[in-house]
Design a protein around this motif. Structure first.
Motif, PDB file in Angstrom:
ATOM      1  N   THR A  64     -58.260  21.111  18.431  1.00  0.00           N
ATOM      2  CA  THR A  64     -59.383  21.342  17.543  1.00  0.00           C
ATOM      3  C   THR A  64     -60.309  22.410  18.114  1.00  0.00           C
ATOM      4  OG1 THR A  64     -59.270  19.084  16.722  1.00  0.00           O
ATOM      5  CG2 THR A  64     -61.358  20.219  16.435  1.00  0.00           C
ATOM      6  N   ASP A 176     -56.988  21.786  10.319  1.00  0.00           N
ATOM      7  CA  ASP A 176     -57.034  20.795  11.388  1.00  0.00           C
ATOM      8  C   ASP A 176     -56.586  19.437  10.862  1.00  0.00           C
ATOM      9  OD1 ASP A 176     -57.415  19.473  13.716  1.00  0.00           O
ATOM     10  OD2 ASP A 176     -59.596  19.669  13.765  1.00  0.00           O
ATOM     11  N   GLU A 177     -55.392  19.042  11.209  1.00  0.00           N
ATOM     12  CA  GLU A 177     -54.816  17.770  10.744  1.00  0.00           C
ATOM     13  C   GLU A 177     -55.161  17.480   9.290  1.00  0.00           C
ATOM     14  OE1 GLU A 177     -54.979  14.503  13.427  1.00  0.00           O
ATOM     15  OE2 GLU A 177     -55.771  15.745  15.046  1.00  0.00           O
TER      16      GLU A 177
HETATM   17 MG   LIG Z   1     -58.538  17.363  17.051  1.00  0.00          MG
END
Ligand SMILES: [Mg+2]
Ligand SMILES: Nc1ncnc2c1ncn2[C@@H]1O[C@H](COP(=O)(O)OP(=O)(O)OP(=O)(O)O)[C@@H](O)[C@H]1O
Lengths: 277, 251
Positions: A64, A176-177
């Motif tokens: 991240t 991000d995910e």
């Molecule tokens: Mg992360």
């Protein structure tokens, strides 16, 4: 929700090759958080234009952090990020972020949410709405323009987040995910749609996921990061042949399974090392 | 509300209290409670009086000016504290102290500073309302999800857009709750201020009624004030409910 999923054709998903132009370059990135946590150390990476690169690694390894530095949301302690050859020091219109928790404005309709980026760029209302509507349709949310985020399922919310990022016509999508908050079924549907959209829109994607299977399925290149402080461990190029195969057939391919196994072995070593300490 | 297993509307309880008031009043048991019906007669009478109109206008004016500044300053301070850590450290303690302090005791000092007139009332209203508005705004701002902030930045929001298109709306439910509570405190402020200054408007009417044991008038005036406060507070409550749909879904 009914969205027709076209299976991607070969030229849409040709393999990463050496001649590919590099749109995002990260060199010597080190990030030390206030308090002394070294999240990343000396990361050098190149992201080829029009390709999908996945960052994969154990929890807390700085995925991240790296993505936010590329987005310009965080400053690196050392090192530079170049986009289209130019050094960047903040967010810019050539990059758009898709958030894990969707980050939608809960008081605004789907239409307003999708148009948010355009609104910030000063695009007039009529153009904004027309463009938003077209992307809402593309992500399969036609008919939900006037709904509020709390009236949508998690999967639908992330479609809004995706449409918002696509609407600003950025070359680079940072995700991000994005699919971690949706169920497996929706997730697979999303993967197909993402591949289809990327083929149509010719985007460069930098994608963070925890799922090896997902990484191998969608990526042109997978970057394996070591545990904290994050460093590049390996770069894997899955090279999945998709033409004419159904998603399930692809997932049963020996090539696919071997790559998953290979990456799992690397990650497992980290886990074992961690357990021994 | 449920009575002996039967659902009764909430106004029913109000009616029961009204009836009780009437009965107690008629029994002449407690001299400070005249019968409700007599109070209501006086209420209608007072509403028609010229000196009530004057008093109401003066009070309303002081109230509105004080409240206006309280909202402006309170929201500003709340945002400042929520966004700037140093401001929070510097102001946080004081705002908390003032929000819970018995401010009525400050009114005599205010009288020394601002005289026996309207200014003191305005300042009293302001001081009664501003702290709770600051605190609630602060709570709203500091609970805004960081990713909303990052989202706006990543799409290139200017400072101005950030405040007007994201942060303000995200904190709005708390801001409104603060304004509603500040408003109720401000009503207290205007009455206490006027009572202590004692020669002004509603306060003058209150003290005249109580001094001359005109309890029916006294209660009538109190009732008017009560209904006014309740009316506006439920109006703000109504606006609050319109934004409530997203209050819980912001995280
Ligand atoms: Mg992360
Ligand atoms: N704001 C912060 N302040 C201090 N340390 C932080 C901050 N954000 C992250 N870290 C630390 O930096 C390291 C990397 O965090 P990061 O969120 O980038 O990891 P990640 O790879 O995304 O993890 P995950 O897979 O769990 O999402 C972690 O050890 C984390 O505790």
């Amino acid at each position: 929700m009914t969205t027709v999923i076209a299976s991607p054709t070969q030229e849409e998903h040709s393999r990463v090759n050496d001649t590919a132009q590099e749109i995002v370059e990260v060199s010597g990135i080190t990030k030390v958080y206030p308090g002394g946590t070294v999240a990343l150390r000396g990361v050098d990476l190149a992201f080829p234009k029009g390709k999908m690169t996945t960052l994969l690694g154990p929890s807390g390894c700085g995925k991240t952090t790296l993505l936010k530095i590329i987005a310009g949301l965080l400053d690196a302690t050392e090192g530079v990020v170049r986009v289209n050859g130019k050094e960047v020091s903040g967010p810019g219109p050539e990059r758009a972020f898709v958030f894990q928790d969707f980050a939608l404005l809960p008081w605004a309709t789907v239409l307003t949410n999708v148009g948010f980026g355009l609104e910030m760029q000063g695009v007039d209302k009529a153009t904004r709405e027309a463009k938003s509507r077209s992307y809402i349709t593309k992500v399969g949310l036609a008919g939900f323009e006037d709904n509020y985020p709390h009236e949508l399922s998690g999967g639908m919310r992330q479609r809004v987040g995706l449409a918002r990022a696509l609407a600003v016509s950025a070359d680079v999508l940072l995700m991000d995910e994005p699919f971690s908050a949706v169920d497996e079924q929706t997730r697979r549907l999303f993967q197909e749609e993402l591949l289809r959209l990327l083929a149509m829109e010719n985007k460069t994607v930098i994608f963070v996921t925890h799922s090896i299977e997902e990484a191998v399925y969608v990526s042109d290149q997978i970057v394996l990061l070591s545990p904290r402080p994050g460093r590049i461990n390996r770069v894997v190029i899955p090279g999945i042949e998709r033409d004419g195969k159904t998603p399930d057939e692809i997932r049963r391919e020996p090539g696919f399974l071997d790559t998953v196994e290979d990456i799992w072995d690397t990650l497992k070593k980290y886990l074992d090392e961690e357990r021994m300490v | 509300m449920v009575f002996f297993g039967v659902r009764v509307p909430a106004v029913f309880s109000l009616l029961i209290w009204c009836a009780l008031w009437e009965v107690v009043g008629r029994m002449d048991a407690v001299f400070i409670f005249p019968p409700l019906s007599a109070v209501l007669v006086k209420l209608v009478m007072i509403l028609g009086q010229n000196n009530f109109h004057e008093a109401a206008i003066i009070s309303l004016k002081a109230f509105s000016i004080g409240m206006f500044w309280a909202v402006l300053v309170g929201v500003f301070l709340g945002f400042l504290m929520g966004r700037v850590d140093a401001a929070n450290k510097l102001l946080g303690m004081w705002v908390n102290i003032f929000a819970s302090a018995p401010l009525s005791s400050l009114v005599p000092i205010l009288m020394l500073l601002f005289g026996f007139g309207e200014t003191t009332i305005i300042v009293t209203v302001f001081l009664f309302a501003v702290w709770i508005i600051t605190l609630d705004t602060y709570a709203g701002v500091s609970h805004i999800s960081p990713s909303l902030n990052e989202m706006a930045r990543s799409f290139g929001a200017s400072k101005w857009d950030m405040y007007t298109k994201v942060l303000f709306w995200a904190a709005l439910p708390e801001i409104l709750a603060g304004i509603r509570m500040g408003f109720i405190r401000a009503v207290k402020g205007v009455v206490i201020g006027q009572l202590l200054v004692s020669v002004v408007a509603l306060g003058a009417m209150f003290s005249r009624y109580s001094r001359s044991f005109l309890l029916e008038e006294f209660w009538a005036l109190a009732l008017i004030l009560f209904v006014f406060a309740l009316g506006i507070s439920s109006m703000i409550g109504w606006v609050e409910r319109r934004v409530e749909y997203y209050a819980g879904a912001r995280m």
